[in-house]
Design an enzyme around this catalytic site. Structure first.
Site, PDB file in Angstrom:
ATOM      1  N   SER A 190       0.281  -0.905   0.058  1.00 11.81           N
ATOM      2  CA  SER A 190       0.162   0.457   0.308  1.00 11.81           C
ATOM      3  C   SER A 190       0.341   1.315   0.514  1.00 11.81           C
ATOM      4  CB  SER A 190      -1.015   0.051   0.957  1.00 11.81           C
ATOM      5  OG  SER A 190       0.002  -0.073   2.254  1.00 11.81           O
ATOM      6  N   LYS A 191       2.205   1.173   0.256  1.00 15.21           N
ATOM      7  CA  LYS A 191       3.057   2.430   0.232  1.00 15.21           C
ATOM      8  C   LYS A 191       3.082   2.779  -1.655  1.00 15.21           C
ATOM      9  CE  LYS A 191       5.324   2.519   3.805  1.00 15.21           C
ATOM     10  NZ  LYS A 191       4.402   1.797   4.842  1.00 15.21           N
ATOM     11  N   ASN A 192       3.379   4.655  -1.549  1.00 12.31           N
ATOM     12  CA  ASN A 192       2.926   5.173  -2.550  1.00 12.31           C
ATOM     13  C   ASN A 192       3.369   4.255  -3.916  1.00 12.31           C
ATOM     14  OD1 ASN A 192       2.288   7.037  -0.765  1.00 12.31           O
ATOM     15  ND2 ASN A 192       3.427   8.700  -2.052  1.00 12.31           N
TER      16      ASN A 192
END
Ligand SMILES: Cc1ncc(COP(=O)(O)O)c(C=O)c1O
Length: 377
Positions: A190-192
């Site tokens: 879910s990180k950028n």
């Protein structure tokens, strides 16, 4: 209970993956055909591309952001007996990485308006053993690079950035990861910039640091079956690198969409301040990449933070809390010797913060719905 016809997820990864799914499948297939699953061609390409995009010379892919911190600090010469300044308000992995490197984390309280490390307090926390400061570019906003560079120069400290939430963030002309001696990134899904599993990277412009992490991540072996130090098995899989390589060119556009969403929230929530709904301040304009959009529900609000979270959930709005327990009060870190009351701002944030839905592709209508529901409080 009100059942809303709308559901706004906290994060929606399908929006970014669906349009590029065929390219990702092709990239995976290429690696499968080549069979170079460990330290393969695509990993080397992606390491170079991510480092270049971040404004530094070298990237070294590792198994997680936590390993990027632990191995990266070691490579920067941080070792047992050294103290490292770390914000009390961060994900636990920052503290864990310092301990795994063999050093001692010295926690520092944060600025309540930005939730970032307070450098005035950091100056007071320095000990004769302090070798480094580990700023966390929390929620996607960089700690001021100029202030950090001044601080490190005055106190003769290494800067090692935790940029796990700030891929390609910018402030004062610097990119996240290019300010200090080295920096750690996470590719948690879910990180950028997220992989399809775990992953991380150490970036640096120092050739020796890069080479040392290459050795440490590969059983401490600078060449096959020759081990110069006790390392780890911590390599970024070539398959994950292939997925990340497809996604990287889209990252600036995705970050821009996050920033636009952040601005819409900021604008719409301005009037909420009187009612105790406070936004975390953006001091880096377009450079904030909003990994998370965080508000505070303070004592002036008619509801508690938990009641607001429940109120929004009943209206189909998913939220999160990043993070509910400060690092110094986590049972596993009791031996650090901190107590309740030691970091009042970090403790206040843990009680008041709420992360609203944020992802590239969230629509202005969805954000307007969230703002509207908050205005009813
Ligand atoms: C600020 C911060 N530091 C470090 C990490 C650790 O990264 P990972 O989960 O990839 O080990 C994360 C993410 O989880 C993070 O948000």
């Amino acid at each position: 209970m009100i059942v809303s016809s709308k559901t706004i997820p906290f994060v929606d990864l399908t929006l970014q993956h669906q349009p590029i799914q065929a390219d990702i499948e092709q990239a995976i297939s290429t690696v499968v055909q080549r069979g170079d699953f460990i330290l393969g061609k695509t990993l080397k390409e992606f390491e170079a591309e991510f480092a270049q995009a971040s404004g530094v010379k070298y990237g070294v892919g590792v198994a997680s952001g936590t390993d990027a911190i632990a191995l990266g600090l070691q490579a920067c010469g941080i070792t047992q007996g050294d103290d490292v300044l770390v914000p009390a308000n961060t994900f636990i992995a920052t503290v864990m990485g310092v301990i795994q490197a063999g050093a001692t984390p010295i926690l520092v309280d944060c600025d309540p308006h930005t939730a970032l490390i307070d450098l005035n307090l950091a100056a007071k926390a320095i000990t004769p053993k302090t070798k480094a400061i580990l700023p966390v570019h929390l929620y996607g906003q960089m700690v001021s690079p100029r202030a950090l560079l001044d601080f490190a120069q005055v106190h003769d400290l290494i800067i090692f950035e935790d940029a796990a939430q700030a891929h390609l963030a910018q402030r004062e002309g610097y990119k996240a990861g290019s300010v200090g001696m080295a920096a750690a990134f996470s590719f948690y899904p879910s990180k950028n910039l997220g992989a399809f599993g775990n992953g991380g990277m150490l970036i640096t412009s120092d050739e020796d640091v890069a080479q040392r992490v290459r050795t440490l991540r590969n059983y401490g072996a600078p060449k096959k079956y020759y081990h110069t130090e006790v390392g780890k098995n911590s390599r970024l899989d070539t398959l994950q690198a292939a997925i990340l390589q497809v996604k990287l060119p889209y990252l600036p556009q995705w970050n821009q969409l996050r920033n636009q969403a952040g601005q819409i929230y900021d604008q719409g929530l301005k009037s909420g301040e009187d009612k105790g709904i406070i936004t975390i301040k953006n001091l880096s304009q377009e450079g904030h990449v909003y990994h998370l959009y965080v508000i505070r529900i303070n004592k002036d609000c008619s509801m508690s933070r938990d009641q607001v979270q429940q109120f929004l959930a009943e209206r189909g709005i998913q939220t999160g809390i990043h993070y509910p327990i400060p690092c110094h009060l986590q049972p596993a870190y009791k031996s650090l010797g901190y107590q309740l009351g030691d970091f009042p701002q970090a403790e206040m944030l843990c009680e008041q913060i709420l992360s609203l839905p944020m992802y590239p592709g969230i629509t202005s209508d969805q954000i307007a719905w969230v703002i509207e529901q908050l205005s009813l409080i």
